[in-house]
Design an enzyme around this catalytic site. Structure first.
Site, PDB file in Angstrom:
ATOM      1  N   THR A 293      -5.206  -2.378   3.724  1.00 35.59           N
ATOM      2  CA  THR A 293      -6.157  -1.856   2.679  1.00 35.59           C
ATOM      3  C   THR A 293      -5.357  -0.669   2.178  1.00 35.59           C
ATOM      4  O   THR A 293      -5.245   0.423   2.997  1.00 35.59           O
ATOM      5  CB  THR A 293      -7.511  -1.584   3.200  1.00 35.59           C
ATOM      6  OG1 THR A 293      -8.080  -2.759   3.595  1.00 35.59           O
ATOM      7  CG2 THR A 293      -8.446  -1.329   2.008  1.00 35.59           C
TER       8      THR A 293
ATOM      9  N   ASP B  83     -16.733  -2.602   3.362  1.00 34.99           N
ATOM     10  CA  ASP B  83     -16.544  -3.158   2.213  1.00 34.99           C
ATOM     11  C   ASP B  83     -17.464  -3.925   1.332  1.00 34.99           C
ATOM     12  O   ASP B  83     -18.122  -4.762   1.950  1.00 34.99           O
ATOM     13  CB  ASP B  83     -15.188  -4.015   2.204  1.00 34.99           C
ATOM     14  CG  ASP B  83     -14.652  -4.113   0.687  1.00 34.99           C
ATOM     15  OD1 ASP B  83     -15.052  -3.257  -0.325  1.00 34.99           O
ATOM     16  OD2 ASP B  83     -13.733  -5.154   0.466  1.00 34.99           O
TER      17      ASP B  83
ATOM     18  N   GLU C 154      -9.800 -13.593 -10.704  1.00 33.65           N
ATOM     19  CA  GLU C 154     -10.580 -13.827 -11.793  1.00 33.65           C
ATOM     20  C   GLU C 154      -9.769 -13.733 -13.201  1.00 33.65           C
ATOM     21  O   GLU C 154     -10.092 -14.452 -13.937  1.00 33.65           O
ATOM     22  CB  GLU C 154     -11.466 -12.648 -11.733  1.00 33.65           C
ATOM     23  CG  GLU C 154     -12.641 -12.333 -10.791  1.00 33.65           C
ATOM     24  CD  GLU C 154     -13.133 -11.150 -10.622  1.00 33.65           C
ATOM     25  OE1 GLU C 154     -14.439 -10.752 -11.471  1.00 33.65           O
ATOM     26  OE2 GLU C 154     -12.710 -10.253  -9.879  1.00 33.65           O
TER      27      GLU C 154
ATOM     28  N   GLU D 223     -10.927  -1.209  -6.232  1.00 33.28           N
ATOM     29  CA  GLU D 223     -12.078  -0.909  -5.981  1.00 33.28           C
ATOM     30  C   GLU D 223     -12.211   0.503  -5.886  1.00 33.28           C
ATOM     31  O   GLU D 223     -11.279   1.245  -5.991  1.00 33.28           O
ATOM     32  CB  GLU D 223     -12.456  -1.159  -4.576  1.00 33.28           C
ATOM     33  CG  GLU D 223     -12.337  -2.743  -4.346  1.00 33.28           C
ATOM     34  CD  GLU D 223     -12.973  -3.176  -3.057  1.00 33.28           C
ATOM     35  OE1 GLU D 223     -13.561  -2.595  -2.204  1.00 33.28           O
ATOM     36  OE2 GLU D 223     -12.612  -4.503  -2.627  1.00 33.28           O
TER      37      GLU D 223
ATOM     38  N   GLU E  25      -7.892  -6.295  -5.038  1.00 33.13           N
ATOM     39  CA  GLU E  25      -9.198  -6.049  -5.341  1.00 33.13           C
ATOM     40  C   GLU E  25      -9.195  -4.473  -5.756  1.00 33.13           C
ATOM     41  O   GLU E  25      -8.998  -3.632  -4.960  1.00 33.13           O
ATOM     42  CB  GLU E  25     -10.269  -6.426  -4.182  1.00 33.13           C
ATOM     43  CG  GLU E  25     -10.233  -7.742  -4.152  1.00 33.13           C
ATOM     44  CD  GLU E  25     -11.588  -8.365  -3.035  1.00 33.13           C
ATOM     45  OE1 GLU E  25     -11.823  -7.746  -2.372  1.00 33.13           O
ATOM     46  OE2 GLU E  25     -11.758  -9.632  -3.271  1.00 33.13           O
TER      47      GLU E  25
ATOM     48  N   LYS F 191      -8.124 -10.330   4.849  1.00 29.72           N
ATOM     49  CA  LYS F 191      -8.322  -8.907   4.152  1.00 29.72           C
ATOM     50  C   LYS F 191      -7.529  -7.644   5.131  1.00 29.72           C
ATOM     51  O   LYS F 191      -7.129  -6.887   4.588  1.00 29.72           O
ATOM     52  CB  LYS F 191      -9.593  -8.762   4.258  1.00 29.72           C
ATOM     53  CG  LYS F 191     -10.479  -9.643   3.199  1.00 29.72           C
ATOM     54  CD  LYS F 191     -10.487  -9.362   1.927  1.00 29.72           C
ATOM     55  CE  LYS F 191     -11.476 -10.006   1.150  1.00 29.72           C
ATOM     56  NZ  LYS F 191     -11.255  -9.586  -0.264  1.00 29.72           N
TER      57      LYS F 191
ATOM     58  N   ASP G 223      -8.064  -3.588  -2.050  1.00 27.12           N
ATOM     59  CA  ASP G 223      -8.289  -4.281  -0.843  1.00 27.12           C
ATOM     60  C   ASP G 223      -7.333  -5.444  -0.981  1.00 27.12           C
ATOM     61  O   ASP G 223      -7.947  -6.673  -1.421  1.00 27.12           O
ATOM     62  CB  ASP G 223      -9.868  -4.750  -0.837  1.00 27.12           C
ATOM     63  CG  ASP G 223     -10.176  -5.555   0.190  1.00 27.12           C
ATOM     64  OD1 ASP G 223      -9.592  -5.724   1.302  1.00 27.12           O
ATOM     65  OD2 ASP G 223     -11.276  -6.208   0.033  1.00 27.12           O
TER      66      ASP G 223
ATOM     67  N   HIS H  63     -18.292  -9.556 -11.035  1.00 28.57           N
ATOM     68  CA  HIS H  63     -17.208  -9.948 -10.022  1.00 28.57           C
ATOM     69  C   HIS H  63     -17.978 -11.100  -9.088  1.00 28.57           C
ATOM     70  O   HIS H  63     -17.312 -12.251  -9.081  1.00 28.57           O
ATOM     71  CB  HIS H  63     -16.655  -8.899  -9.029  1.00 28.57           C
ATOM     72  CG  HIS H  63     -15.928  -9.495  -7.627  1.00 28.57           C
ATOM     73  ND1 HIS H  63     -14.750  -9.662  -8.003  1.00 28.57           N
ATOM     74  CD2 HIS H  63     -16.250  -9.593  -6.686  1.00 28.57           C
ATOM     75  CE1 HIS H  63     -14.170 -10.271  -6.874  1.00 28.57           C
ATOM     76  NE2 HIS H  63     -15.128  -9.821  -6.076  1.00 28.57           N
TER      77      HIS H  63
ATOM     78  N   GLN I 120      -8.343 -16.715   3.107  1.00 28.96           N
ATOM     79  CA  GLN I 120      -9.894 -15.923   3.372  1.00 28.96           C
ATOM     80  C   GLN I 120     -10.669 -17.391   2.950  1.00 28.96           C
ATOM     81  O   GLN I 120     -11.942 -17.505   3.571  1.00 28.96           O
ATOM     82  CB  GLN I 120      -9.930 -15.123   1.752  1.00 28.96           C
ATOM     83  CG  GLN I 120     -11.327 -14.828   1.782  1.00 28.96           C
ATOM     84  CD  GLN I 120     -11.359 -13.703   0.235  1.00 28.96           C
ATOM     85  OE1 GLN I 120     -10.503 -13.400  -0.122  1.00 28.96           O
ATOM     86  NE2 GLN I 120     -12.623 -13.418   0.270  1.00 28.96           N
TER      87      GLN I 120
ATOM     88  N   ARG J 200      -6.131 -15.063  -0.573  1.00 33.10           N
ATOM     89  CA  ARG J 200      -7.096 -15.794  -1.062  1.00 33.10           C
ATOM     90  C   ARG J 200      -7.184 -17.152  -0.134  1.00 33.10           C
ATOM     91  O   ARG J 200      -8.224 -17.789  -0.002  1.00 33.10           O
ATOM     92  CB  ARG J 200      -7.245 -16.264  -2.587  1.00 33.10           C
ATOM     93  CG  ARG J 200      -7.383 -15.041  -3.224  1.00 33.10           C
ATOM     94  CD  ARG J 200      -8.529 -14.219  -3.141  1.00 33.10           C
ATOM     95  NE  ARG J 200      -8.438 -12.977  -3.911  1.00 33.10           N
ATOM     96  CZ  ARG J 200      -9.544 -12.179  -3.815  1.00 33.10           C
ATOM     97  NH1 ARG J 200     -10.476 -12.120  -2.782  1.00 33.10           N
ATOM     98  NH2 ARG J 200      -9.624 -10.874  -4.506  1.00 33.10           N
TER      99      ARG J 200
HETATM  100 CA    CA Z   1     -13.017  -6.128  -1.316  1.00 32.08          CA
END
Ligand code: CA
Length: 399
Positions: free
Chosen positions: A241, A110, A344, A185, A183, A237, A217, A117, A224, A221
């Site tokens: 996924t 990844d 975000e 992606e 996320e 993570k 993904d 971002h 993480q 948080r």
């Molecule tokens: Ca990611």
């Protein structure tokens, strides 16, 4: 044109032809091609064992010539009325089949390749430093993820338990993540592996990569932020996924190829794509929470292209395997409604989103459903669909 009766805006016309794996009432998994509201049973239509294995891997390993040959055959079958009698019996309604993980994922990498971002996260987490780390414009930053927990769209998103500690707390606590996030992606699927010790140059991208899927993904948080120093993402993570069930061949994205953003730092030769074939892709992503559109991340603005990501992944001699998946990293644009994660969109949880029903969100709640969709210009003048990747958040198991 096609003899099939397709809605004009289906996104799955003859210029798309994404590959996936499906089963019907028989339970037998085999390869299918999405066309309109149908799936073409490729194993039955071709009679070829390579499409009856239950994953795309064996066919992907055959390489670009085999991919192009099949695409040419499919195009003829679906556009020339002469083939109708032979092909039509092998079309099944998509609503009546179950879609499975299309690829047996080999290695999963990844990246972190969207400048907007990376800058957003830098501003939130390192407000006293430059938003981008010093290495960011010199190499596509990435990490190796957990291939075995890459699952197909629709797999329940069980809220993970884990350690979390805020700066205000003296010691970590254990329990359900309170900052579960997405996320948005774009993922790239490797068909042809490479030799250990032999880097894949920028120009080798299409010799190795078969196609594109959508990736969510899922990210905890709070887990993480406590665990990632100094070695990077781990349990925040690896719990899940999700990828879309349809892999869109690169050949379907010829009209979507664009120059990536201007490079304002000179690149080392193995990453310098100034004079290379452009591998930016004009893929427009949409993020929906419980059916409401909350963001439209533009993949065309991602700084590092997938060709650069592949060149960087192998420049040390690391080899590729059939089924490798590499994802772009969260895609965000410059505008507030182009951000590809809730950290975000809610600016670290300080600016909750107000949803149309009047409720607010910072991070995901149990029962929330997040769906990513995407489309891109097709070679026939309209837009092709990359399908969707969706997931519903379920409560954490008792710790
Ligand atoms: Ca990611």
């Amino acid at each position: 044109m096609t003899w099939l009766d397709l809605p004009a805006d289906s996104g799955f016309g003859p210029d798309n032809l994404p590959h996936g794996v499906f089963s019907d009432a028989s339970g037998r998994r085999r390869t299918g091609i999405a066309i309109g509201d149908s799936v073409l049973d490729l194993a039955a239509a071709t009679g070829e064992d390579v499409h009856a294995t239950g994953t795309l891997n064996a066919f992907l390993a055959r390489g670009p010539r085999a991919w192009a040959d099949l695409r040419a055959r499919l195009t003829a079958w679906l556009t020339d009325e002469a083939h109708r009698g032979r092909v039509e019996p092998h079309l099944l309604p998509r609503s009546e089949v179950t879609l499975h993980l299309p690829v047996e994922v080999a290695d999963y990498v990844d990246f972190y390749s969207s400048q907007h971002h990376a800058e957003n996260l830098g501003r939130m987490f390192r407000p006293d430093s430059a938003p981008l780390t010093p290495n960011w414009k010199h190499l596509p930053i990435g990490y190796h993820g957990r291939a075995g927990t890459v699952q197909v769209s629709g797999t329940p998103v069980v809220r993970p338990n884990g350690q979390r500690k805020t700066p205000a707390e003296d010691a970590p606590t254990f329990g359900p993540s309170q900052r579960l996030d997405i996320e948005a992606e774009v993922g790239f699927v490797v068909g042809v592996g490479s030799e250990l010790g032999t880097p894949v140059p920028l120009g080798g991208f299409a010799e190795h990569v078969f196609g594109v899927c959508l990736v969510n993904d899922w990210s905890a948080r709070d887990l993480q932020s406590w665990e990632y120093v100094p070695l990077g993402p781990f349990l925040g993570k690896s719990f899940l996924t999700s990828i879309s069930p349809w892999v869109v061949p690169l050949a379907a994205l010829e009209a979507a190829r664009v120059r990536p953003p201007a490079r304002d730092v000179p690149l080392l030769p193995y990453l310098d794509d100034t004079d290379a074939e452009p591998w930016g892709l004009d893929v427009a992503i949409e993020v929906r929470l419980n059916g409401e559109l909350v963001s439209c991340p533009p993949f065309r603005l991602v700084y590092w292209t997938p060709a650069q990501q592949l060149a960087h992944t192998t420049v040390n001699g690391a080899s590729l395997r059939t089924g490798d998946l590499f994802a772009s990293g969260t895609v965000s644009g410059p505008a507030a409604d182009q951000r590809g994660s809730f950290i975000e969109l809610s600016w670290g949880g300080t600016e909750p989103l107000t949803l149309p029903d009047g409720t607010t969100r910072t991070f995901l709640e149990d029962g929330d459903v997040v769906t990513l969709t995407a489309s891109a210009p097709g070679t026939a003048g309209g837009r092709i669909s990359l399908g969707e990747v969706t997931g519903r958040v379920e409560p954490a198991p008792a710790p």
